[in-house]
Design a protein around this motif. Structure first.
Motif, PDB file in Angstrom:
ATOM      1  N   UNK A  11      24.670  -7.902  23.302  1.00 11.76           N
ATOM      2  CA  UNK A  11      24.833  -6.597  23.940  1.00 11.76           C
ATOM      3  C   UNK A  11      24.343  -5.486  23.016  1.00 11.76           C
ATOM      4  N   UNK A  12      24.046  -4.331  23.630  1.00  9.55           N
ATOM      5  CA  UNK A  12      23.636  -3.149  22.884  1.00  9.55           C
ATOM      6  C   UNK A  12      24.544  -1.994  23.261  1.00  9.55           C
ATOM      7  N   UNK A  13      25.042  -1.276  22.258  1.00  8.14           N
ATOM      8  CA  UNK A  13      25.866  -0.096  22.480  1.00  8.14           C
ATOM      9  C   UNK A  13      25.054   1.163  22.191  1.00  8.14           C
ATOM     10  N   UNK A  14      25.036   2.073  23.142  1.00  8.81           N
ATOM     11  CA  UNK A  14      24.301   3.337  23.055  1.00  8.81           C
ATOM     12  C   UNK A  14      25.304   4.484  23.043  1.00  8.81           C
ATOM     13  N   UNK A  15      25.123   5.419  22.108  1.00  9.55           N
ATOM     14  CA  UNK A  15      26.004   6.582  22.043  1.00  9.55           C
ATOM     15  C   UNK A  15      25.133   7.823  21.854  1.00  9.55           C
ATOM     16  N   UNK A  16      25.367   8.828  22.701  1.00  9.99           N
ATOM     17  CA  UNK A  16      24.713  10.127  22.554  1.00  9.99           C
ATOM     18  C   UNK A  16      25.685  11.055  21.849  1.00  9.99           C
ATOM     19  N   UNK A  17      25.250  11.648  20.737  1.00  8.80           N
ATOM     20  CA  UNK A  17      26.127  12.530  19.964  1.00  8.80           C
ATOM     21  C   UNK A  17      25.437  13.865  19.706  1.00  8.80           C
ATOM     22  N   UNK A  18      26.262  14.878  19.539  1.00  2.00           N
ATOM     23  CA  UNK A  18      25.762  16.201  19.163  1.00  2.00           C
ATOM     24  C   UNK A  18      26.790  16.837  18.253  1.00  2.00           C
ATOM     25  N   UNK A  19      26.354  17.208  17.054  1.00  2.00           N
ATOM     26  CA  UNK A  19      27.237  17.806  16.050  1.00  2.00           C
ATOM     27  C   UNK A  19      28.481  16.950  15.806  1.00  2.00           C
ATOM     28  N   UNK A  20      28.277  15.640  15.753  1.00  2.00           N
ATOM     29  CA  UNK A  20      29.355  14.710  15.455  1.00  2.00           C
ATOM     30  C   UNK A  20      30.264  14.391  16.617  1.00  2.00           C
ATOM     31  N   UNK A  21      30.027  14.990  17.788  1.00  2.00           N
ATOM     32  CA  UNK A  21      30.853  14.733  18.966  1.00  2.00           C
ATOM     33  C   UNK A  21      30.141  13.782  19.918  1.00  2.00           C
ATOM     34  N   UNK A  22      30.874  12.797  20.432  1.00  2.00           N
ATOM     35  CA  UNK A  22      30.301  11.835  21.369  1.00  2.00           C
ATOM     36  C   UNK A  22      30.210  12.449  22.756  1.00  2.00           C
ATOM     37  N   UNK A  23      28.988  12.472  23.307  1.00  2.00           N
ATOM     38  CA  UNK A  23      28.766  13.034  24.633  1.00  2.00           C
ATOM     39  C   UNK A  23      28.730  11.965  25.715  1.00  2.00           C
ATOM     40  N   UNK A  24      28.218  10.789  25.354  1.00  2.00           N
ATOM     41  CA  UNK A  24      28.042   9.746  26.359  1.00  2.00           C
ATOM     42  C   UNK A  24      27.972   8.391  25.670  1.00  2.00           C
ATOM     43  N   UNK A  25      28.527   7.361  26.313  1.00  2.00           N
ATOM     44  CA  UNK A  25      28.460   5.994  25.804  1.00  2.00           C
ATOM     45  C   UNK A  25      28.004   5.069  26.912  1.00  2.00           C
ATOM     46  N   UNK A  26      27.246   4.049  26.524  1.00  2.00           N
ATOM     47  CA  UNK A  26      26.699   3.106  27.492  1.00  2.00           C
ATOM     48  C   UNK A  26      26.525   1.759  26.812  1.00  2.00           C
ATOM     49  N   UNK A  27      26.783   0.685  27.550  1.00  2.00           N
ATOM     50  CA  UNK A  27      26.509  -0.661  27.038  1.00  2.00           C
ATOM     51  C   UNK A  27      25.496  -1.347  27.941  1.00  2.00           C
ATOM     52  N   UNK A  28      24.479  -1.955  27.321  1.00  2.00           N
ATOM     53  CA  UNK A  28      23.468  -2.709  28.047  1.00  2.00           C
ATOM     54  C   UNK A  28      23.378  -4.103  27.446  1.00  2.00           C
ATOM     55  N   UNK A  29      22.532  -4.935  28.012  1.00  2.00           N
ATOM     56  CA  UNK A  29      22.266  -6.229  27.385  1.00  2.00           C
ATOM     57  C   UNK A  29      21.609  -6.011  26.029  1.00  2.00           C
ATOM     58  N   UNK A  30      21.726  -6.993  25.159  1.00  2.00           N
ATOM     59  CA  UNK A  30      21.109  -6.881  23.851  1.00  2.00           C
ATOM     60  C   UNK A  30      19.591  -6.769  23.946  1.00  2.00           C
ATOM     61  N   UNK A  31      19.015  -6.000  23.030  1.00  2.00           N
ATOM     62  CA  UNK A  31      17.557  -5.823  23.010  1.00  2.00           C
ATOM     63  C   UNK A  31      17.025  -6.380  21.699  1.00  2.00           C
ATOM     64  N   UNK A  32      16.548  -7.592  21.731  1.00  2.00           N
ATOM     65  CA  UNK A  32      15.882  -8.183  20.574  1.00  2.00           C
ATOM     66  C   UNK A  32      14.422  -8.389  20.929  1.00  2.00           C
ATOM     67  N   UNK A  33      13.493  -7.791  20.180  1.00  2.00           N
ATOM     68  CA  UNK A  33      12.075  -7.965  20.509  1.00  2.00           C
ATOM     69  C   UNK A  33      11.600  -9.406  20.440  1.00  2.00           C
TER      70      UNK A  33
END
Length: 277
Positions: A11-33
């Motif tokens: 799995x892959x965890x995605x987090x959008x942050x701004x000035x140290x604050x979490x704005x959005x979180x998302x989990x997708x399947x793992x991304x291995x090239x």
């Protein structure tokens, strides 16, 4: 806005942050090239783009399979294709993510124990030495895949006590054919093998499972950790699901090697958010 990505094989965890604050979180399947085609990677990135539509200034992508320069370059190009507004895109290994998350800007030994296993020596800025990380066929001792592989081999060879064979079969509905197909024909055999690690955790007090876990973690220390310079002087951190759930077993098998165990964390993302400010 910054996007931080921590991707393993599963799995892959995605987090959008701004000035140290979490704005959005998302989990997708793992991304291995190594395991996904360009089309497969772009499909996942489109999913993320729809979920995080705001302008992205910086993107830090940490993933398994990104040690080789050609794979890092390929991943960078695909990310820039989907996040064209980003002025900075960095692609690094999941091992560097673990090191920065767990050790921040201090020197230490950092180990990943999840679907796969890996270890490195970190100087407080970059990885200066690695050991392990050979994948579930050649290595991955102490990982979910390593534990699962030994468990399934014991099941197929009828070395496992009959009561455990029954429990395992009732839980997973196994046949020799579907095991061999999952390992040798279907995609992601490492993920398949790692699905048996929870069974090992649930039965970890059984003598045969205890011995299996002791072998796996002892081999991990032998073939990865103690090969690193300074392993007996530096603090040793662990990250990943296997690290989190099997802390007692890991600590027990570290004793003969005289190692200084430090922090255990299931998810490196909180540390990454701290590191990137």
């Amino acid at each position: 806005m910054k996007i931080l990505v921590d991707s393993g094989a599963t799995k892959a965890n995605w987090v959008a942050v701004s000035e140290g604050k979490t704005l959005h979180q998302l989990q997708t399947q793992g991304i291995s090239p190594y395991f996904l085609s360009d089309e497969g990677i772009v499909d996942v990135l489109r999913e993320v783009r729809r979920s995080i539509p705001g302008p992205v200034n910086e993107l830090y992508f940490y993933s398994t399979g990104c040690k080789a320069e050609d794979q890092r370059r390929r991943m960078n190009q695909l990310l820039r294709l989907m996040f064209q507004e980003a002025t900075q895109v960095q692609v690094e290994t999941d091992l560097l993510a673990a090191a920065r998350a767990m050790s921040q800007r201090e020197a230490g030994i950092v180990c990943i124990l999840g679907t796969g296993s890996n270890a490195c020596r970190y100087d407080g800025s970059q990885i200066v030495e690695t050991a392990g990380g050979l994948g579930f066929i050649l290595g991955d001792e102490g990982s979910g895949a390593g534990i699962g592989k030994e468990l399934i081999r014991s099941f197929l060879n009828r070395e496992m006590p009959e009561n455990l064979r029954e429990d395992l079969n009732n839980h997973y509905h196994l046949t020799r054919d579907n095991i061999l197909q999952s390992v040798y024909q279907l995609p992601y055999p490492n993920r398949f093998l790692a699905t048996f690690a929870p069974f090992a955790f649930e039965h970890r007090q059984e003598p045969s499972i205890r011995d299996l876990l002791d072998r796996q973690f002892s081999l991990f220390f032998q073939r990865s950790v103690i090969l690193l310079e300074g392993s007996q002087q530096l603090p040793i951190h662990f990250v990943g699901s296997v690290a989190h759930f099997f802390q007692e077993e890991i600590a027990r098998n570290a004793v003969p090697f005289g190692l200084q165990l430090a922090r255990f964390q299931q998810d490196p993302m909180p540390g990454l958010i701290q590191y990137h400010g």
